[in-house]
Design a protein around this motif. Structure first.
Motif, PDB file in Angstrom:
ATOM      1  N   ARG A   1      -2.928  -4.072   0.157  1.00 44.38           N
ATOM      2  CA  ARG A   1      -1.501  -4.096   1.151  1.00 44.38           C
ATOM      3  C   ARG A   1      -1.739  -2.610   0.755  1.00 44.38           C
ATOM      4  N   THR A   2      -2.172  -1.531  -0.039  1.00 44.02           N
ATOM      5  CA  THR A   2      -2.336  -0.059   0.120  1.00 44.02           C
ATOM      6  C   THR A   2      -2.823   1.054   1.358  1.00 44.02           C
ATOM      7  N   ASP A   3      -3.715  -0.118   2.231  1.00 41.85           N
ATOM      8  CA  ASP A   3      -4.118   0.705   3.260  1.00 41.85           C
ATOM      9  C   ASP A   3      -3.904   0.750   4.274  1.00 41.85           C
ATOM     10  N   GLU A   4      -2.535   0.019   4.065  1.00 39.95           N
ATOM     11  CA  GLU A   4      -1.115   0.045   5.539  1.00 39.95           C
ATOM     12  C   GLU A   4      -1.074   1.345   5.383  1.00 39.95           C
ATOM     13  N   LEU A   5      -1.565   2.412   4.193  1.00 40.85           N
ATOM     14  CA  LEU A   5      -0.268   3.640   4.108  1.00 40.85           C
ATOM     15  C   LEU A   5      -1.375   4.958   4.818  1.00 40.85           C
ATOM     16  N   GLU A   6      -1.848   4.467   5.705  1.00 41.08           N
ATOM     17  CA  GLU A   6      -2.843   5.302   6.105  1.00 41.08           C
ATOM     18  C   GLU A   6      -1.960   7.065   6.039  1.00 41.08           C
ATOM     19  N   TYR A   7      -0.711   7.332   6.156  1.00 42.65           N
ATOM     20  CA  TYR A   7      -0.406   8.530   6.620  1.00 42.65           C
ATOM     21  C   TYR A   7      -0.151   9.401   5.038  1.00 42.65           C
ATOM     22  N   PHE A   8      -0.727   8.964   4.285  1.00 50.57           N
ATOM     23  CA  PHE A   8      -0.433   9.283   2.857  1.00 50.57           C
ATOM     24  C   PHE A   8      -1.618  10.710   3.217  1.00 50.57           C
ATOM     25  N   ARG A   9      -2.671   9.899   3.849  1.00 49.77           N
ATOM     26  CA  ARG A   9      -3.857  11.618   4.074  1.00 49.77           C
ATOM     27  C   ARG A   9      -3.722  12.960   3.935  1.00 49.77           C
ATOM     28  N   ALA A  10      -2.623  12.709   5.755  1.00 50.90           N
ATOM     29  CA  ALA A  10      -2.117  14.085   6.502  1.00 50.90           C
ATOM     30  C   ALA A  10      -0.734  14.737   4.996  1.00 50.90           C
ATOM     31  N   ALA A  11      -0.510  13.640   4.562  1.00 48.22           N
ATOM     32  CA  ALA A  11       0.987  14.470   3.514  1.00 48.22           C
ATOM     33  C   ALA A  11       0.695  15.547   3.343  1.00 48.22           C
ATOM     34  N   ARG A  12       1.594  16.577   2.973  1.00 47.02           N
ATOM     35  CA  ARG A  12       1.390  17.350   2.104  1.00 47.02           C
ATOM     36  C   ARG A  12       2.113  17.540   1.339  1.00 47.02           C
ATOM     37  N   SER A  13       3.528  17.092   1.753  1.00 46.92           N
ATOM     38  CA  SER A  13       4.550  17.211   1.449  1.00 46.92           C
ATOM     39  C   SER A  13       4.957  15.306   0.723  1.00 46.92           C
ATOM     40  N   LEU A  14       4.909  15.256  -0.762  1.00 48.44           N
ATOM     41  CA  LEU A  14       5.981  13.621  -0.399  1.00 48.44           C
ATOM     42  C   LEU A  14       7.083  13.213  -1.370  1.00 48.44           C
ATOM     43  N   LEU A  15       7.773  12.653  -1.194  1.00 48.91           N
ATOM     44  CA  LEU A  15       9.076  12.089  -1.726  1.00 48.91           C
ATOM     45  C   LEU A  15       8.649  11.085  -2.243  1.00 48.91           C
ATOM     46  N   PHE A  16       9.126  10.893  -3.973  1.00 52.18           N
ATOM     47  CA  PHE A  16       9.123  10.180  -5.049  1.00 52.18           C
ATOM     48  C   PHE A  16      10.468   9.621  -4.949  1.00 52.18           C
ATOM     49  N   VAL A  17      10.792   8.999  -4.931  1.00 49.43           N
ATOM     50  CA  VAL A  17      12.321   8.195  -5.279  1.00 49.43           C
ATOM     51  C   VAL A  17      12.015   7.144  -6.995  1.00 49.43           C
ATOM     52  N   LEU A  18      13.074   7.635  -7.512  1.00 48.14           N
ATOM     53  CA  LEU A  18      12.711   6.781  -8.773  1.00 48.14           C
ATOM     54  C   LEU A  18      14.473   6.398  -9.045  1.00 48.14           C
ATOM     55  N   ASP A  19      14.872   5.421  -8.889  1.00 44.89           N
ATOM     56  CA  ASP A  19      16.018   4.793  -9.614  1.00 44.89           C
ATOM     57  C   ASP A  19      15.823   4.481 -11.112  1.00 44.89           C
ATOM     58  N   PRO A  20      17.002   5.384 -11.664  1.00 47.07           N
ATOM     59  CA  PRO A  20      16.983   5.051 -13.062  1.00 47.07           C
ATOM     60  C   PRO A  20      17.550   3.701 -13.638  1.00 47.07           C
ATOM     61  N   LEU A  21      18.185   3.089 -12.708  1.00 48.60           N
ATOM     62  CA  LEU A  21      18.996   1.720 -13.286  1.00 48.60           C
ATOM     63  C   LEU A  21      17.596   1.099 -13.167  1.00 48.60           C
ATOM     64  N   SER A  22      16.387   0.873 -13.230  1.00 44.25           N
ATOM     65  CA  SER A  22      14.921   0.369 -12.847  1.00 44.25           C
ATOM     66  C   SER A  22      14.612   0.727 -14.426  1.00 44.25           C
ATOM     67  N   VAL A  23      14.869   1.848 -15.042  1.00 40.63           N
ATOM     68  CA  VAL A  23      14.403   2.066 -16.785  1.00 40.63           C
ATOM     69  C   VAL A  23      15.190   1.395 -17.929  1.00 40.63           C
TER      70      VAL A  23
END
Length: 539
Positions: free
Chosen positions: A368-390
């Motif tokens: 399903r990662t091929d549905e993430l085409e917009y990542f190719r054009a992005a120059r700023s990404l936001l990774f959301v890290l949930d500390p409760l999952s660690v």
């Protein structure tokens, strides 16, 4: 003797008649022939001009002839530009009608001359028939001359059409080049569909005329118009962004998509900002908080910002109402996410910001990662890290706080798995990760603020990074982030509202750095202005 006299008279009469014929043939005949020829040529030219005017006076080729390029039979429902088909069609029609009219005129004149001067003359045949012969000679000369003249006129007409078409094609090339150069000068290198995420050169546009919703796939200068094109309904549409085509409703030109794009698409440079992370990491709530912060500041005239389309406006109202009433926004569903688009900035620095919030399972399901085409054009990404999952996060809390925390809000996927899969997706897409900025938002800070070893919410990026590395044991993940991306920042975030209804202050610095990466820092700097601290509302 009398017989001889009459014979001599007859001979004299014949001689005089022959002399008169000779005189007529030598002196008057040429004038009759040339005059008749000139009058016939003039009549033929007048008839040709009349046909030309009648044809050209009707601007609708489909009304001139059902074969004349009707728009409902064209690939695009628009009238062809005149010099791309209709002009040659008109020339052929004029030539056919001109030929038929010339033949009819010649036959009518011939019948009239024959009847009035040869077969049934109204006066002496001896006089009428020579005149008739001269008139016929003039008619033949005139017919030949008219044919030659009209052939020359037709050739000039065809050459004019050819030159006009060359000029039109050159103008089309110049205008397209100017439009491309203008877009490049604005930093616009394609546009992103907020639905299917494909990068497109030009959107399709819909006619805005009443009772007309015809879709025009490519309105740029071409066979359907140079500066304007005429829709099948008769409405005139601009062909270039610099002429106002961005004011028309824009749609994705891809046949399998075709959905509405943001208002004024193509007018401003676009900035793609994907939010990615595990399921239930808090991406949707964080996006809602970022949007709410921007629009609240815009309402106070602190920064220029506006929602880019009706769909974003509807989604924004729903998100803000949920955030205000319940404090918790439902996560993204399995369907493809629609970007939330905001115009940010003003004047030449204005940008169209696309915020993409993808469901977390897209990063853990390879197919399903091929549905993430917009990542190719992005120059700023936001990774959301949930500390409760660690797993190590529980040990950072005071014992009495471990049982009071609602662990059902924790994400089920470890952040490292999601991040690694996202990086692999970027590599497969050929995205330039080294030229891409990464913001890491440690989410749900409002749940554990003051309950353990986490620094205060005003801590800088270095303090947040140390806490993730030393307390949560995510050193390998942090080193991977530093290795893959050109610039990385870390933020504690609480996507909630304070007691006075304001967005938590932790969102300000994140928004400013994340969205200010493409020549907007001066306007976004106001977002980082300190505000009185208020206690966050309950989650």
């Amino acid at each position: 003797m009398e017989e001889l006299f009459f014979f001599m008279v007859i001979l004299a009469g014949i001689a005089l008649y022959c002399l008169a014929l000779f005189f007529f043939a030598v002196v008057a005949g040429p004038f009759v022939v040339l005059g008749t020829a000139a009058v016939f040529v003039g009549a033929a030219v007048v008839g040709y001009v009349r046909i030309l005017i009648q044809t050209m006076s009707n601007p609708d080729p489909a009304q001139r002839d059902p074969r004349g390029f009707p728009p409902d039979r064209e690939p695009e429902q628009a009238y062809r530009q005149y010099f791309f088909g209709p002009a040659m069609f008109d020339l052929r029609r004029i030539l056919r009608q001109g030929q038929a009219g010339g033949i009819t005129l010649f036959q009518d004149w011939g019948a009239s001359i024959t009847g009035r001067f040869i077969t049934s003359p109204g006066f002496s045949p001896l006089i009428a028939r020579p005149i008739g012969v001269a008139l016929w000679a003039g008619l033949i000369v005139g017919g030949f001359g008219a044919a030659v003249l009209l052939a020359v006129v037709a050739l000039l007409h065809a050459l004019t059409i050819g030159v006009a078409q060359l000029v039109s094609r050159a103008a089309i090339g110049v205008l397209r080049g100017a439009d491309t150069a203008l877009l490049a000068a604005k930093g616009i290198r394609g546009m992103t569909c907020p639905h299917c995420y494909r990068k497109i050169d030009y959107p399709s546009y819909s006619c805005e005329a009443p009772d007309c919703s015809r879709r025009h796939r490519d309105v740029r200068p071409g066979r359907y118009g140079v500066l304007r094109r005429r829709c099948a309904c008769g409405a005139r549409l601009p062909t270039l962004l610099l002429l106002g085509s961005h004011q028309l409703p824009a749609f994705c030109p891809e046949s399998e998509c075709g959905r509405a794009m943001s208002d004024e698409t193509g007018r401003r440079r676009e900035q793609i900002v994907p939010l990615f992370g595990a399921r239930a990491a808090g991406k949707t709530q964080l996006m809602a908080a970022i949007m709410m912060r921007l629009m609240r500041e815009a309402d106070r005239d602190r920064i220029p910002a506006r929602l880019a389309d009706d769909e974003t406006s509807r989604a924004y109202r729903v998100l803000t109402e949920i955030l205000q009433e319940a404090g918790h926004v439902t996560g993204t569903g399995p369907e493809l996410p629609r970007a939330r688009s905001i115009y940010l900035g003003s004047g030449r620095s204005e940008r169209l910001i696309h915020l993409f919030d993808a469901a977390g399972e897209r990063f853990t399901t390879v197919d399903r990662t091929d549905e993430l085409e917009y990542f190719r054009a992005a120059r700023s990404l936001l990774f959301v890290l949930d500390p409760l999952s660690v797993p190590a996060f529980r040990d950072t809390l005071r014992p009495q706080a471990q049982d009071t925390l609602d662990w059902s809000l924790a994400s089920k996927e470890p952040p490292g798995l999601v991040f690694d899969q996202a990086v692999q997706t970027l590599i497969q897409m050929g995205a330039p990760a080294k030229r891409t900025r990464l913001a890491v938002a440690v989410s749900k800070f409002d749940l554990f603020d003051g309950l353990g070893s986490a620094p205060s919410r005003t801590s800088d990026s270095a303090a947040c990074e140390r806490w993730l590395t030393e307390e949560l044991g995510l050193g390998n993940l942090i080193r991977s982030m530093r290795h893959e991306f050109g610039e990385v920042r870390f933020y504690f975030t609480a996507a909630v509202l304070t007691a006075d209804g304001e967005v938590d202050p932790t969102i300000a610095n994140l928004s400013s750095w994340l969205l200010g990466g493409e020549r907007l820092p001066r306007q976004l700097r106001k977002l980082t202005t300190a505000r009185p601290r208020a206690e966050p509302s309950a989650q």
